[in-house]
Motif scaffolding. Structure first.
Motif, PDB file in Angstrom:
ATOM      1  N   VAL A   7       0.845  -1.206   0.000  1.00 25.26           N
ATOM      2  CA  VAL A   7       0.000   0.000   0.000  1.00 25.26           C
ATOM      3  C   VAL A   7       0.870   1.243   0.000  1.00 25.26           C
ATOM      4  CG1 VAL A   7      -1.607   1.362   1.393  1.00 25.26           C
ATOM      5  CG2 VAL A   7      -2.002  -1.091   1.066  1.00 25.26           C
ATOM      6  N   VAL A   8       1.885   1.259   0.896  1.00 27.07           N
ATOM      7  CA  VAL A   8       2.777   2.429   0.976  1.00 27.07           C
ATOM      8  C   VAL A   8       3.489   2.615  -0.360  1.00 27.07           C
ATOM      9  CG1 VAL A   8       4.904   3.299   2.005  1.00 27.07           C
ATOM     10  CG2 VAL A   8       3.098   2.357   3.465  1.00 27.07           C
ATOM     11  N   SER A   9       3.941   1.513  -0.915  1.00 25.44           N
ATOM     12  CA  SER A   9       4.666   1.583  -2.178  1.00 25.44           C
ATOM     13  C   SER A   9       3.762   2.141  -3.280  1.00 25.44           C
ATOM     14  CB  SER A   9       5.171   0.187  -2.547  1.00 25.44           C
ATOM     15  OG  SER A   9       5.818   0.231  -3.784  1.00 25.44           O
ATOM     16  N   ALA A  10       2.508   1.707  -3.291  1.00 20.33           N
ATOM     17  CA  ALA A  10       1.562   2.194  -4.297  1.00 20.33           C
ATOM     18  C   ALA A  10       1.300   3.684  -4.108  1.00 20.33           C
ATOM     19  CB  ALA A  10       0.252   1.420  -4.212  1.00 20.33           C
ATOM     20  N   GLU A  11       1.202   4.112  -2.854  1.00 18.88           N
ATOM     21  CA  GLU A  11       0.962   5.538  -2.585  1.00 18.88           C
ATOM     22  C   GLU A  11       2.150   6.361  -3.026  1.00 18.88           C
ATOM     23  OE1 GLU A  11      -2.089   5.352   1.265  1.00 18.88           O
ATOM     24  OE2 GLU A  11       0.040   5.762   1.559  1.00 18.88           O
ATOM     25  N   GLN A  12       3.341   5.855  -2.748  1.00 18.35           N
ATOM     26  CA  GLN A  12       4.551   6.588  -3.145  1.00 18.35           C
ATOM     27  C   GLN A  12       4.630   6.681  -4.664  1.00 18.35           C
ATOM     28  OE1 GLN A  12       7.586   4.369  -1.096  1.00 18.35           O
ATOM     29  NE2 GLN A  12       7.529   5.710   0.704  1.00 18.35           N
ATOM     30  N   ALA A  13       4.234   5.604  -5.309  1.00 21.37           N
ATOM     31  CA  ALA A  13       4.249   5.617  -6.775  1.00 21.37           C
ATOM     32  C   ALA A  13       3.245   6.644  -7.298  1.00 21.37           C
ATOM     33  CB  ALA A  13       3.923   4.229  -7.316  1.00 21.37           C
ATOM     34  N   GLU A  14       2.107   6.723  -6.617  1.00 16.61           N
ATOM     35  CA  GLU A  14       1.077   7.693  -7.012  1.00 16.61           C
ATOM     36  C   GLU A  14       1.596   9.116  -6.835  1.00 16.61           C
ATOM     37  OE1 GLU A  14      -3.643   8.054  -5.985  1.00 16.61           O
ATOM     38  OE2 GLU A  14      -2.258   8.087  -4.286  1.00 16.61           O
ATOM     39  N   GLU A  15       2.250   9.346  -5.687  1.00 18.11           N
ATOM     40  CA  GLU A  15       2.834  10.671  -5.432  1.00 18.11           C
ATOM     41  C   GLU A  15       3.863  11.017  -6.491  1.00 18.11           C
ATOM     42  OE1 GLU A  15       2.798  10.265  -0.553  1.00 18.11           O
ATOM     43  OE2 GLU A  15       4.649  10.741  -1.610  1.00 18.11           O
ATOM     44  N   ALA A  16       4.724  10.064  -6.779  1.00 20.16           N
ATOM     45  CA  ALA A  16       5.801  10.311  -7.739  1.00 20.16           C
ATOM     46  C   ALA A  16       5.229  10.601  -9.124  1.00 20.16           C
ATOM     47  CB  ALA A  16       6.744   9.112  -7.802  1.00 20.16           C
ATOM     48  N   ALA A  17       4.188   9.880  -9.496  1.00 20.74           N
ATOM     49  CA  ALA A  17       3.582  10.094 -10.814  1.00 20.74           C
ATOM     50  C   ALA A  17       2.939  11.472 -10.900  1.00 20.74           C
ATOM     51  CB  ALA A  17       2.538   9.012 -11.088  1.00 20.74           C
ATOM     52  N   LEU A  18       2.264  11.848  -9.826  1.00 26.82           N
ATOM     53  CA  LEU A  18       1.636  13.174  -9.809  1.00 26.82           C
ATOM     54  C   LEU A  18       2.694  14.266  -9.880  1.00 26.82           C
ATOM     55  CD1 LEU A  18      -1.271  14.275  -9.507  1.00 26.82           C
ATOM     56  CD2 LEU A  18      -0.781  14.578  -7.077  1.00 26.82           C
ATOM     57  N   HIS A  19       3.747  14.080  -9.106  1.00 26.44           N
ATOM     58  CA  HIS A  19       4.851  15.033  -9.083  1.00 26.44           C
ATOM     59  C   HIS A  19       5.466  15.146 -10.469  1.00 26.44           C
ATOM     60  CE1 HIS A  19       8.905  16.568  -8.187  1.00 26.44           C
ATOM     61  NE2 HIS A  19       8.356  17.111  -7.112  1.00 26.44           N
ATOM     62  N   ALA A  20       5.741  13.991 -11.082  1.00 27.02           N
ATOM     63  CA  ALA A  20       6.384  13.990 -12.397  1.00 27.02           C
ATOM     64  C   ALA A  20       5.520  14.693 -13.430  1.00 27.02           C
ATOM     65  CB  ALA A  20       6.683  12.560 -12.828  1.00 27.02           C
ATOM     66  N   SER A  21       4.226  14.534 -13.305  1.00 24.57           N
ATOM     67  CA  SER A  21       3.320  15.113 -14.308  1.00 24.57           C
ATOM     68  C   SER A  21       3.130  16.608 -14.137  1.00 24.57           C
ATOM     69  CB  SER A  21       1.944  14.437 -14.225  1.00 24.57           C
ATOM     70  OG  SER A  21       2.005  13.136 -14.715  1.00 24.57           O
ATOM     71  N   PHE A  22       3.057  17.045 -12.907  1.00 22.22           N
ATOM     72  CA  PHE A  22       2.566  18.416 -12.702  1.00 22.22           C
ATOM     73  C   PHE A  22       3.514  19.379 -11.987  1.00 22.22           C
ATOM     74  CE2 PHE A  22      -1.467  18.200 -14.588  1.00 22.22           C
ATOM     75  CZ  PHE A  22      -1.981  16.930 -14.376  1.00 22.22           C
ATOM     76  N   ALA A  23       4.566  18.889 -11.356  1.00 22.11           N
ATOM     77  CA  ALA A  23       5.393  19.788 -10.550  1.00 22.11           C
ATOM     78  C   ALA A  23       5.935  20.964 -11.368  1.00 22.11           C
ATOM     79  CB  ALA A  23       6.539  19.019  -9.902  1.00 22.11           C
ATOM     80  N   ALA A  24       6.455  20.684 -12.556  1.00 18.23           N
ATOM     81  CA  ALA A  24       7.035  21.763 -13.370  1.00 18.23           C
ATOM     82  C   ALA A  24       5.970  22.765 -13.787  1.00 18.23           C
ATOM     83  CB  ALA A  24       7.720  21.188 -14.607  1.00 18.23           C
ATOM     84  N   ARG A  25       4.776  22.273 -14.090  1.00 12.11           N
ATOM     85  CA  ARG A  25       3.720  23.185 -14.534  1.00 12.11           C
ATOM     86  C   ARG A  25       3.276  24.074 -13.384  1.00 12.11           C
ATOM     87  NH1 ARG A  25       0.479  18.938 -18.554  1.00 12.11           N
ATOM     88  NH2 ARG A  25       1.795  17.290 -17.741  1.00 12.11           N
ATOM     89  N   ILE A  26       3.189  23.475 -12.176  1.00  9.97           N
ATOM     90  CA  ILE A  26       2.796  24.261 -11.004  1.00  9.97           C
ATOM     91  C   ILE A  26       3.892  25.277 -10.683  1.00  9.97           C
ATOM     92  CG2 ILE A  26       2.192  24.166  -8.552  1.00  9.97           C
ATOM     93  CD1 ILE A  26       1.286  21.222  -9.099  1.00  9.97           C
ATOM     94  N   LEU A  27       5.147  24.845 -10.825  1.00  9.85           N
ATOM     95  CA  LEU A  27       6.262  25.760 -10.548  1.00  9.85           C
ATOM     96  C   LEU A  27       6.226  26.944 -11.513  1.00  9.85           C
ATOM     97  CD1 LEU A  27       8.691  26.038  -8.629  1.00  9.85           C
ATOM     98  CD2 LEU A  27      10.079  24.893 -10.355  1.00  9.85           C
ATOM     99  N   ALA A  28       5.972  26.683 -12.792  1.00 10.96           N
ATOM    100  CA  ALA A  28       5.878  27.775 -13.771  1.00 10.96           C
ATOM    101  C   ALA A  28       4.728  28.716 -13.409  1.00 10.96           C
ATOM    102  CB  ALA A  28       5.682  27.209 -15.183  1.00 10.96           C
ATOM    103  N   PHE A  29       3.601  28.142 -13.007  1.00 15.28           N
ATOM    104  CA  PHE A  29       2.449  28.948 -12.571  1.00 15.28           C
ATOM    105  C   PHE A  29       2.845  29.823 -11.397  1.00 15.28           C
ATOM    106  CE2 PHE A  29      -2.158  29.554 -12.231  1.00 15.28           C
ATOM    107  CZ  PHE A  29      -2.287  30.012 -10.937  1.00 15.28           C
ATOM    108  N   GLY A  30       3.558  29.225 -10.433  1.00 15.55           N
ATOM    109  CA  GLY A  30       3.987  29.965  -9.254  1.00 15.55           C
ATOM    110  C   GLY A  30       4.948  31.089  -9.586  1.00 15.55           C
ATOM    111  N   ARG A  31       5.878  30.812 -10.490  1.00 13.27           N
ATOM    112  CA  ARG A  31       6.825  31.861 -10.894  1.00 13.27           C
ATOM    113  C   ARG A  31       6.060  33.032 -11.515  1.00 13.27           C
ATOM    114  NH1 ARG A  31      12.335  30.526 -11.297  1.00 13.27           N
ATOM    115  NH2 ARG A  31      12.868  28.307 -11.351  1.00 13.27           N
ATOM    116  N   CYS A  32       5.076  32.702 -12.347  1.00 17.01           N
ATOM    117  CA  CYS A  32       4.313  33.747 -13.041  1.00 17.01           C
ATOM    118  C   CYS A  32       3.534  34.600 -12.052  1.00 17.01           C
ATOM    119  CB  CYS A  32       3.365  33.101 -14.055  1.00 17.01           C
ATOM    120  SG  CYS A  32       2.200  34.256 -14.804  1.00 17.01           S
ATOM    121  N   HIS A  33       2.830  33.958 -11.141  1.00 16.77           N
ATOM    122  CA  HIS A  33       1.869  34.690 -10.309  1.00 16.77           C
ATOM    123  C   HIS A  33       2.441  35.174  -8.984  1.00 16.77           C
ATOM    124  CE1 HIS A  33      -1.599  34.018 -12.908  1.00 16.77           C
ATOM    125  NE2 HIS A  33      -1.092  32.815 -13.146  1.00 16.77           N
TER     126      HIS A  33
END
Lengths: 178, 184
Positions: free
Chosen positions: A11-37
């Motif tokens: 379960v923990v491993s699956a959650e970590q994988a979920e976190e990592a996938a979300l991070h990989a998909s969106f972290a850069a986009r959120i960071l760009a949004f943050g830099r802009c605003h």
């Protein structure tokens, strides 16, 4: 006991994988949004943490009724968080107090920092002097075109032209599709 | 999956820098968050931002900066060895084991000058290097540049003349008497 422990690990491993996938998909986009605003890299990094935490919580609680609208939900969360921060002046401290156990332990940008550093060095060396200067001021100092223009006695439009040209040359040199 | 209308590097940089008007930024965001191809471009840019300091520290090329950039570099924990030189002056210089960058401030009559060439001349009077179109730091009024310590540490002891030129006119000669790095 052995099975329970094993199941917990799965379960923990699956959650970590979920976190990592979300991070990989969106972290850069959120960071760009943050830099802009937010116009501040530290605030932008805090935004990444907070938005990903909110999204993860929502996903685990089953609150996201249409999973295919995840991207839209992430963007909406970014806008809501920044709006709240600007309205209340509060930021990460509140979130840490509520969700410390959920904070992502991984470095902020393992996927974003995956550029070949040796190659990047060579590519930066290959730029013209003024291009190198504009890239440094844009990406190291986080200056916008007007700020770079004032510092170097250039017109803002000229800065954008030099910046665009330098980026295109860097991407080509790094072997990326422009 | 490819994108039919990928975000250009220019507009993505402008967005990150807060240069777009609200409506433009909002439209870009809708696309950026929905498009994995453009999301990968954003990730590339963040990788560049994350990597640029390290890359510059490893690099060999002269890096034109401003005095404000040097302040920022110093504030971020980089070790700078700094020299100021005026036309006709001779400056004794060296590089230490911990120096990330050598930063040089060339003073000159630069009113109305926004671009200079920097020529490096060896002890025999031979032009060794010419760097064209260096910007002038408008705030400090100097030509400011950094060179990585890694690049300079292998240099032998030598004397070099740095000459500033603009539009074919000489602005000044600066002599640097360099003592080679000795490992502790």
């Amino acid at each position: 006991m052995g099975c329970h422990a094993t199941l917990q690990r799965v379960v923990v491993s699956a959650e970590q994988a979920e976190e990592a996938a979300l991070h990989a998909s969106f972290a850069a986009r959120i960071l760009a949004f943050g830099r802009c605003h937010l116009r501040d890299i530290h605030a932008a990094r805090d935004l990444v943490q907070q938005v990903l935490l909110i999204v993860l919580e929502s996903l685990r609680a089953g609150s996201l009724r249409e999973p295919e609208k995840l991207a839209s939900f992430v963007l909406g969360t970014c806008r809501n968080v920044v709006h709240d921060w600007k309205r209340t002046g509060q930021r990460r401290q509140d979130l840490l107090g509520q969700h410390a156990e959920l904070l992502l332990p991984a470095p902020l940008a393992p996927d974003m920092a995956s550029l070949d550093r040796e190659r990047l060095t060579g590519c930066l060396d290959g730029l013209a002097a003024r291009e190198r200067s504009v890239i440094t001021m844009t990406f190291y100092e986080d200056l916008d075109a007007s700020e770079v223009a004032r510092a170097l006695s250039m017109a803002p439009g000229h800065v954008r032209v030099v910046r665009h040209r330098a980026l295109a040359r860097l991407r080509e040199c790094m072997g990326e599709e422009s | 999956m490819s994108c039919a209308t990928p975000l250009g590097l220019g507009v993505l940089t402008a967005y990150r820098a807060g240069e777009l008007v609200a409506e433009e930024a909002s439209g870009l965001e809708e696309h950026l968050f929905a498009c994995d191809t453009c999301g990968a471009r954003a990730a590339w840019m963040e990788g560049l931002a994350a990597g640029v300091t390290d890359a510059l520290r490893r690099g060999d090329a002269l890096l034109p900066i401003t005095a404000a950039t040097a302040d920022r570099m110093r504030g971020s924990g980089l070790t700078l060895r700094e020299y100021h030189a005026r036309p006709g002056e001779s400056v004794a210089c060296t590089v230490g084991a911990d120096d990330d960058f050598l930063v040089t401030y060339l003073h000159a009559e630069l009113a109305g000058v926004s671009s200079v060439d920097l020529v490096v001349i060896d002890e025999a009077g031979v032009e060794r290097q010419r760097t064209k179109d260096l910007p002038v730091d408008a705030t400090s009024g100097h030509v400011v540049y950094a060179i990585s310590g890694k690049h300079v540490r292998p240099f032998p002891s030598t004397v070099l003349v740095y000459r500033l030129e603009t539009a074919g006119r000489q602005l000044g000669d600066y002599t640097f008497v360099h003592t080679a790095f000795r490992a502790p």
